[in-house]
Design an enzyme around this catalytic site. Sequence first.
Site, PDB file in Angstrom:
ATOM      1  CD  GLU A 174       6.562  21.582  35.051  1.00 50.10           C
ATOM      2  OE1 GLU A 174       7.665  20.983  34.986  1.00 50.10           O
ATOM      3  OE2 GLU A 174       6.438  22.666  35.623  1.00 50.10           O
ATOM      4  CD  GLU A 207       8.676  21.353  39.321  1.00 47.56           C
ATOM      5  OE1 GLU A 207       9.858  21.570  39.624  1.00 47.56           O
ATOM      6  OE2 GLU A 207       8.330  20.649  38.351  1.00 47.56           O
TER       7      GLU A 207
END
Length: 405
Positions: free
Chosen positions: A328, A214
């Site tokens: 995710e 991320e």
Amino acid sequence: MYLLSQLLLFAVAAVDVLHVHGAPTPLEDSKPSELDRRIDTTSFSRVSTTSKRLFQLAGKTQYFAGTNAWWLGHLPSNQDVDTAVAHMAATGYKVLRVWGFGTTNDASKSSGDVYYQVLNSSGQYFNYNPSNGIARLDYAVAAAQKKGIQLILPLLNNYDDLGGINTYTNVYGGDHNGFYTNAKAQAAYKAYIKFIVNRYKSSPAIFSWELCNEPVCPGCAASVITKWASDTSAYIKSLDPHHMVSLGDEGWLTATSAGTVPNYDQSHAYTGYNGVDFQRNLAIPTIDYGTFHMYYDLWGYNASWGSTWIAQHNAIGKALNKPVMLEEYAVKDGLDRVGIMGPWQETVVKKTSVAADMLWQFGTVFPSGSRPLDDYAVYWNTSTLAVLGAQHVKDMAAKAAVATV
Ligand SMILES: *[C@@H]1O[C@H](CO)[C@@H](O)[C@H](O)[C@H]1NC(C)=O
Ligand SMILES: *[C@@H]1O[C@H](CO)[C@@H](O)[C@H](O)[C@H]1NC(C)=O
Ligand SMILES: *[C@@H]1O[C@H](CO)[C@@H](O)[C@H](O)[C@H]1NC(C)=O
């Protein structure tokens, strides 16, 4: 996902004296060596040649569902690793996303924790201690390989836990956003990449090398991360031309790439503020496929928006003719997880050509008694996992191996 790793409570392992090697040798330009040419790559995963938006897994072009298990290489016990891998294999998972980073600035404060690297004012040290160093990741990779499972290994974290960007900037100067252009920090990050990639590059148990979990650069121009992702992914390809490389981003869009700008954005999902432009990064030649994540509630959306987010990323993958992975997605335990996530999975299976999706995250009770204490974990041997895990794995595998939308 962030803020999760520190919640894991392990039985504290006995800590041996730390054995470290000194600073790594300076970076040199690497070309594929004789060894590279001798590696048998027939079982390595790659982008399919017959349907460029899908992956070829174990020699077969197919859609698949995987899961996140960030903790696998941070477990101190072999038995815990074996049990977790057995449970994930029994669910049908063939691909896991596992943290390939673990950095500390002060080994003396890491009592009992597994870490792979120390960065401090005297240098960069890799941790070869057999009980809490890189041997733990070696064991996870070997355990996966035995079951024919492959790992996505992110090599850095955006966040502070377990080896984030700030473990570099603490030592090499500047702030989080400066990391991407800080020459000293980048040299150390590349030395770590080289350490990991060279260690496992002949292994068929690697699905892809991932630049970061991320990554964001809030307030920066998108070109900062695009340039960094371009340089770093090319560097990885120079070390290992045989495995795929992914970015690991949340898939933030811009007004242009999303088409219509929604007026309900509360998370900068469409403003470009996070300094990540999914479409622009997916166009990088040395990035093999696109990643995106989805936390509708944390980002201020309703559950049905999830399917919109999936469709938007699928459309960009289609435009660039590359695979995209919902890497995710999660809903907290206590909510109607099947009711909320079921429709997203249906969107993936029936309405898009998203190549793969990965639940956040797999949970199980380890033989040592510890377990990932994460509100999002879907536990082994539950009816929720039977539907969102085992059944979804079957649905993805049964999907005809051709990208249609
Ligand atoms: C840096 O870390 C290494 C490995 O833990 C340690 O041996 C060394 O003393 C540390 N240096 C400083 C200045 O703390
Ligand atoms: C969900 O949110 C979207 C915009 O974010 C809105 O268009 C839609 O009507 C909402 N759906 C429900 C069921 O509230
Ligand atoms: C699954 O759960 C049931 C009931 O909770 C239990 O009896 C059974 O032993 C469990 N099986 C495994 C393999 O954990």
